[in-house]
Motif scaffolding. Structure first.
Motif, PDB file in Angstrom:
ATOM      1  N   ASP A  92      -3.964 -11.868   1.138  1.00 58.37           N
ATOM      2  CA  ASP A  92      -3.032 -11.657   2.241  1.00 58.37           C
ATOM      3  C   ASP A  92      -1.719 -11.025   1.791  1.00 58.37           C
ATOM      4  N   ASN A  93      -1.458 -10.995   0.464  1.00 55.51           N
ATOM      5  CA  ASN A  93      -0.173 -10.448   0.013  1.00 55.51           C
ATOM      6  C   ASN A  93      -0.273  -9.450  -1.138  1.00 55.51           C
ATOM      7  N   VAL A  94      -1.453  -9.268  -1.734  1.00 56.54           N
ATOM      8  CA  VAL A  94      -1.545  -8.417  -2.922  1.00 56.54           C
ATOM      9  C   VAL A  94      -1.168  -6.973  -2.613  1.00 56.54           C
ATOM     10  N   SER A  95      -1.470  -6.501  -1.408  1.00 56.62           N
ATOM     11  CA  SER A  95      -1.135  -5.118  -1.055  1.00 56.62           C
ATOM     12  C   SER A  95       0.382  -4.909  -1.015  1.00 56.62           C
ATOM     13  N   SER A  96       1.092  -5.817  -0.341  1.00 54.36           N
ATOM     14  CA  SER A  96       2.551  -5.681  -0.254  1.00 54.36           C
ATOM     15  C   SER A  96       3.212  -5.912  -1.609  1.00 54.36           C
ATOM     16  N   LEU A  97       2.655  -6.812  -2.408  1.00 56.31           N
ATOM     17  CA  LEU A  97       3.222  -7.061  -3.741  1.00 56.31           C
ATOM     18  C   LEU A  97       3.034  -5.858  -4.660  1.00 56.31           C
ATOM     19  N   LEU A  98       1.895  -5.214  -4.578  1.00 56.11           N
ATOM     20  CA  LEU A  98       1.680  -3.998  -5.373  1.00 56.11           C
ATOM     21  C   LEU A  98       2.652  -2.899  -4.953  1.00 56.11           C
ATOM     22  N   ARG A  99       2.898  -2.801  -3.663  1.00 58.14           N
ATOM     23  CA  ARG A  99       3.849  -1.786  -3.180  1.00 58.14           C
ATOM     24  C   ARG A  99       5.250  -2.057  -3.722  1.00 58.14           C
ATOM     25  N   LEU A 100       5.679  -3.317  -3.661  1.00 57.44           N
ATOM     26  CA  LEU A 100       7.004  -3.669  -4.179  1.00 57.44           C
ATOM     27  C   LEU A 100       7.083  -3.475  -5.689  1.00 57.44           C
ATOM     28  N   ALA A 101       6.026  -3.871  -6.392  1.00 56.47           N
ATOM     29  CA  ALA A 101       6.001  -3.709  -7.851  1.00 56.47           C
ATOM     30  C   ALA A 101       6.089  -2.243  -8.237  1.00 56.47           C
ATOM     31  N   ASP A 102       5.421  -1.398  -7.458  1.00 55.19           N
ATOM     32  CA  ASP A 102       5.451   0.041  -7.728  1.00 55.19           C
ATOM     33  C   ASP A 102       6.823   0.628  -7.389  1.00 55.19           C
ATOM     34  N   LYS A 103       7.379   0.230  -6.273  1.00 57.54           N
ATOM     35  CA  LYS A 103       8.669   0.768  -5.832  1.00 57.54           C
ATOM     36  C   LYS A 103       9.797   0.369  -6.773  1.00 57.54           C
ATOM     37  N   TYR A 104       9.839  -0.907  -7.152  1.00 52.90           N
ATOM     38  CA  TYR A 104      10.952  -1.408  -7.964  1.00 52.90           C
ATOM     39  C   TYR A 104      10.612  -1.459  -9.462  1.00 52.90           C
ATOM     40  N   ILE A 105       9.472  -0.934  -9.815  1.00 57.75           N
ATOM     41  CA  ILE A 105       9.032  -0.830 -11.225  1.00 57.75           C
ATOM     42  C   ILE A 105       9.113  -2.199 -11.899  1.00 57.75           C
ATOM     43  N   VAL A 106       8.365  -3.145 -11.345  1.00 58.41           N
ATOM     44  CA  VAL A 106       8.293  -4.498 -11.892  1.00 58.41           C
ATOM     45  C   VAL A 106       6.940  -4.633 -12.594  1.00 58.41           C
ATOM     46  N   GLU A 107       6.914  -4.383 -13.876  1.00 58.80           N
ATOM     47  CA  GLU A 107       5.652  -4.332 -14.614  1.00 58.80           C
ATOM     48  C   GLU A 107       4.936  -5.681 -14.636  1.00 58.80           C
ATOM     49  N   SER A 108       5.688  -6.758 -14.709  1.00 56.09           N
ATOM     50  CA  SER A 108       5.060  -8.084 -14.756  1.00 56.09           C
ATOM     51  C   SER A 108       4.312  -8.375 -13.463  1.00 56.09           C
ATOM     52  N   LEU A 109       4.861  -7.943 -12.327  1.00 57.07           N
ATOM     53  CA  LEU A 109       4.194  -8.155 -11.042  1.00 57.07           C
ATOM     54  C   LEU A 109       2.975  -7.245 -10.917  1.00 57.07           C
ATOM     55  N   THR A 110       3.104  -6.015 -11.377  1.00 49.76           N
ATOM     56  CA  THR A 110       1.949  -5.109 -11.372  1.00 49.76           C
ATOM     57  C   THR A 110       0.803  -5.706 -12.171  1.00 49.76           C
ATOM     58  N   SER A 111       1.112  -6.210 -13.362  1.00 47.54           N
ATOM     59  CA  SER A 111       0.080  -6.812 -14.216  1.00 47.54           C
ATOM     60  C   SER A 111      -0.561  -8.017 -13.548  1.00 47.54           C
ATOM     61  N   ALA A 112       0.239  -8.831 -12.869  1.00 48.47           N
ATOM     62  CA  ALA A 112      -0.294 -10.016 -12.198  1.00 48.47           C
ATOM     63  C   ALA A 112      -1.211  -9.616 -11.041  1.00 48.47           C
ATOM     64  N   CYS A 113      -0.845  -8.575 -10.295  1.00 48.42           N
ATOM     65  CA  CYS A 113      -1.684  -8.103  -9.189  1.00 48.42           C
ATOM     66  C   CYS A 113      -2.987  -7.514  -9.702  1.00 48.42           C
ATOM     67  N   VAL A 114      -2.907  -6.750 -10.791  1.00 48.60           N
ATOM     68  CA  VAL A 114      -4.119  -6.171 -11.384  1.00 48.60           C
ATOM     69  C   VAL A 114      -5.041  -7.280 -11.886  1.00 48.60           C
ATOM     70  N   ALA A 115      -4.466  -8.303 -12.511  1.00 39.37           N
ATOM     71  CA  ALA A 115      -5.268  -9.432 -12.991  1.00 39.37           C
ATOM     72  C   ALA A 115      -5.964 -10.133 -11.825  1.00 39.37           C
ATOM     73  N   PHE A 116      -5.251 -10.289 -10.705  1.00 40.36           N
ATOM     74  CA  PHE A 116      -5.863 -10.898  -9.517  1.00 40.36           C
ATOM     75  C   PHE A 116      -7.042 -10.063  -9.028  1.00 40.36           C
ATOM     76  N   LEU A 117      -6.863  -8.747  -8.947  1.00 37.60           N
ATOM     77  CA  LEU A 117      -7.934  -7.873  -8.463  1.00 37.60           C
ATOM     78  C   LEU A 117      -9.138  -7.900  -9.395  1.00 37.60           C
ATOM     79  N   LYS A 118      -8.894  -7.967 -10.690  1.00 40.01           N
ATOM     80  CA  LYS A 118      -9.997  -7.980 -11.657  1.00 40.01           C
ATOM     81  C   LYS A 118     -10.851  -9.234 -11.516  1.00 40.01           C
TER      82      LYS A 118
END
Length: 300
Positions: free
Chosen positions: A101-127
């Motif tokens: 319910d939130n991974v899409s919006s979190l990936l968008r925010l991580a990409d926009k604000y360049i938050v690598e730790s959040l990007t990694s956490a979202c990728v780990a969730f998807l995997k």
């Protein structure tokens, strides 16, 4: 102050408004008073902004309790709810669980604000979760260039092609390039079934062995080639279950059965077949693991 004027003033965030914060961020009339050092350590975007930008007098706000002046930044393109998710992930005193319910919006925010730790956490969730929502995982993987998730989720989308691909709303958010790749892979599989239907067990096997093999092989082919066609993973499993070892345990020729079937699959279906990464149903000695065709995230 009238009620209308009062309603137009920013309200304090109930979760992220810290008395010792040294910067305020406003999204949809919600004020987040947070700590500059946490933003700088977590986000390359904020780090560069704080280094280069100097707030004007209009961008400063005075804290009434201390008289201290701190900058206020208006986040015009983000909802308060989404930005609160980001802060809840960054701050150690709050916990925010990533889900569908939130991974899409979190990936968008991580990409926009360049938050690598959040990007990694979202990728780990998807995997670890792509098997639950393969089509959604494929869309996110394509948009954010997550090649490993793209490949794995495409296996399940291809395996459920009929159910997923002919509902127009399912294709929203999926590029024409990926749609074309999926269609071509599916077409190659169907054409392979048609070719397989004409195959018989060849003369490389002894006559008696070939008779048993032919009977089992033709029964299997009839099963997977009857319309509506079975998924690729099911076809792979059934073909590799063709076995006469109970009748001829010592015959050397039976060792040629698996290469024979693999040869037909490779020749007729094309491409590569692999098991799922992080499969929840690992194979055992008695149950062969399903193998799937896939597409990859490439520019060609």
């Amino acid at each position: 102050m009238t009620s209308t004027e009062s309603s137009n003033l920013p309200r304090k965030s109930e979760t992220h408004f810290y008395s010792d914060g040294d910067v305020e961020l406003v999204a949809e009339k919600i004020t987040f008073r947070v700590h500059r050092n946490i933003l700088e350590l977590s986000s390359q975007f904020f780090k560069e902004m704080f280094m280069s930008a100097k707030p004007s007098a209009e961008d400063l706000v005075v804290i009434s309790s201390t008289g201290k002046t701190i900058p206020r930044i208006d986040l015009r393109d983000d909802s308060a709810q989404d930005f609160e998710k980001l802060l809840s992930f960054l701050y150690p005193n709050t916990f925010y669980e990533i889900g569908w319910d939130n991974v899409s919006s979190l990936l968008r925010l991580a990409d926009k604000y360049i938050v690598e730790s959040l990007t990694s956490a979202c990728v780990a969730f998807l995997k670890r979760s792509y098997q639950e929502e393969p089509l959604q995982a494929l869309k996110l993987a394509e948009f954010y260039h997550i090649s490993s998730v793209y490949k794995e989720s495409s296996k399940l989308v291809l395996d459920n092609f009929e159910q997923l691909f002919y509902e127009p709303k399912n294709l929203q958010g999926l590029s024409r390039t990926t749609q074309k790749k999926l269609k071509l892979q599916r077409q190659q599989y169907v054409e392979g079934l048609n070719k397989l239907y004409c195959v018989t067990v060849d003369r490389r096997f002894p006559p008696l062995t070939a008779e048993h093999l032919r009977s089992n092989f033709e029964e299997c082919v009839k099963d997977i080639c009857t319309f509506p066609f079975q998924p690729p993973s099911y076809a792979w499993m059934k073909l590799h279950q063709v076995d006469c070892s109970k009748h001829f345990e010592c015959r050397e020729e039976l060792r040629r059965l698996k290469p024979f079937i693999n040869e037909k699959i490779s020749t007729f279906f094309g491409g590569e077949y692999e098991p799922l990464a992080c499969s929840r149903n690992p194979s055992s000695a008695s149950t062969p693991e399903n193998f799937y065709p896939f597409i990859e995230l490439r520019d060609d």
